[in-house]
Design a protein around this motif. Sequence first.
Motif, PDB file in Angstrom:
ATOM      1  N   GLU A  33      81.967  59.753  33.872  1.00  0.00           N
ATOM      2  CA  GLU A  33      80.674  59.592  34.531  1.00  0.00           C
ATOM      3  C   GLU A  33      80.696  60.202  35.926  1.00  0.00           C
ATOM      4  OE1 GLU A  33      79.847  55.425  34.508  1.00  0.00           O
ATOM      5  OE2 GLU A  33      79.099  55.457  32.449  1.00  0.00           O
ATOM      6  N   ASP A  37      79.721  60.360  39.851  1.00  0.00           N
ATOM      7  CA  ASP A  37      79.599  59.368  40.919  1.00  0.00           C
ATOM      8  C   ASP A  37      78.131  59.140  41.297  1.00  0.00           C
ATOM      9  OD1 ASP A  37      79.718  58.020  43.483  1.00  0.00           O
ATOM     10  OD2 ASP A  37      81.827  58.620  43.555  1.00  0.00           O
ATOM     11  N   ARG A  38      77.789  57.884  41.551  1.00  0.00           N
ATOM     12  CA  ARG A  38      76.430  57.533  41.955  1.00  0.00           C
ATOM     13  C   ARG A  38      76.037  58.182  43.294  1.00  0.00           C
ATOM     14  NH1 ARG A  38      73.698  53.078  39.728  1.00  0.00           N
ATOM     15  NH2 ARG A  38      74.815  52.046  38.037  1.00  0.00           N
ATOM     16  N   LYS A  39      77.018  58.570  44.092  1.00  0.00           N
ATOM     17  CA  LYS A  39      76.710  59.209  45.361  1.00  0.00           C
ATOM     18  C   LYS A  39      76.091  60.597  45.155  1.00  0.00           C
ATOM     19  CE  LYS A  39      80.521  56.878  47.751  1.00  0.00           C
ATOM     20  NZ  LYS A  39      81.810  57.074  48.482  1.00  0.00           N
ATOM     21  N   ARG A  47      71.387  59.723  41.031  1.00  0.00           N
ATOM     22  CA  ARG A  47      70.767  58.411  41.124  1.00  0.00           C
ATOM     23  C   ARG A  47      71.347  57.443  40.108  1.00  0.00           C
ATOM     24  NH1 ARG A  47      64.399  58.409  40.932  1.00  0.00           N
ATOM     25  NH2 ARG A  47      64.825  59.677  42.773  1.00  0.00           N
ATOM     26  N   PHE A  48      71.666  57.944  38.916  1.00  0.00           N
ATOM     27  CA  PHE A  48      72.221  57.110  37.867  1.00  0.00           C
ATOM     28  C   PHE A  48      73.608  57.617  37.491  1.00  0.00           C
ATOM     29  CE2 PHE A  48      67.608  57.321  37.240  1.00  0.00           C
ATOM     30  CZ  PHE A  48      67.281  55.977  37.386  1.00  0.00           C
ATOM     31  N   ASP A  49      74.429  56.743  36.901  1.00  0.00           N
ATOM     32  CA  ASP A  49      75.687  57.211  36.315  1.00  0.00           C
ATOM     33  C   ASP A  49      75.354  58.103  35.143  1.00  0.00           C
ATOM     34  OD1 ASP A  49      77.295  55.883  38.056  1.00  0.00           O
ATOM     35  OD2 ASP A  49      77.462  54.093  36.813  1.00  0.00           O
TER      36      ASP A  49
END
Length: 210
Positions: free
Chosen positions: A177, A179-181, A184-186
Amino acid sequence: MKIISKFKDFYDYKVAKYGVDEKLIYNRKTYCNYYKMQFQYINPHKNVAEKISVEDFNNNLKEHTKFFDKTNHNKILIVGEKIVHLFFTEHGLYTHFDIKNPKDIGGEKIYRYWAYYSDTKEITFNDGKKIEIYIAFEELWNDLFSYDRKRFLSFLNISKDDTLFNEPMILVEYIGEIDRKIVRFDNSVYKVTYNPNLSQMGIYFDEDFI
């Protein structure tokens, strides 16, 4: 069928049995792409997987990806319209043909187990080994053996115009996955290998099936 390829695979000799049709060509060229899911943050009206080249992934997303790193895990091999479930383990590589009690896989009981209690499932293979498998495609386990190419690719939200619907053989593996950074979503990332060299990977099963 005539095979054009830079490598030999374990099922090639079966061409002699089925005959060489010069008009039916299998250009067995191995290459890869990545597919990123759930990218509505880019276009909320476009609900299909985004194809990413190996170069773009390595340059822009690799360092921001949390990689799936379990030893015992599963991958999906599409052969024609059929699906072969592969299980990579510390004891070797198995396919769903090697499962001792295939009726134990899938169904409401397994679905409840997967959805609410664990991300692993113990599978008993014909050699007697019982192995805890980390499932990378857990949504499939409710109805594991009923998937074909079309249904599986639809599950991944692959566009019907994509090459994946036409290549003779493809290997699909869950990478991890993002990164959320970064998003916005995984976002689930899958690596797709077109026309893989099965012998090189240690994958062997019924040649006539292929």
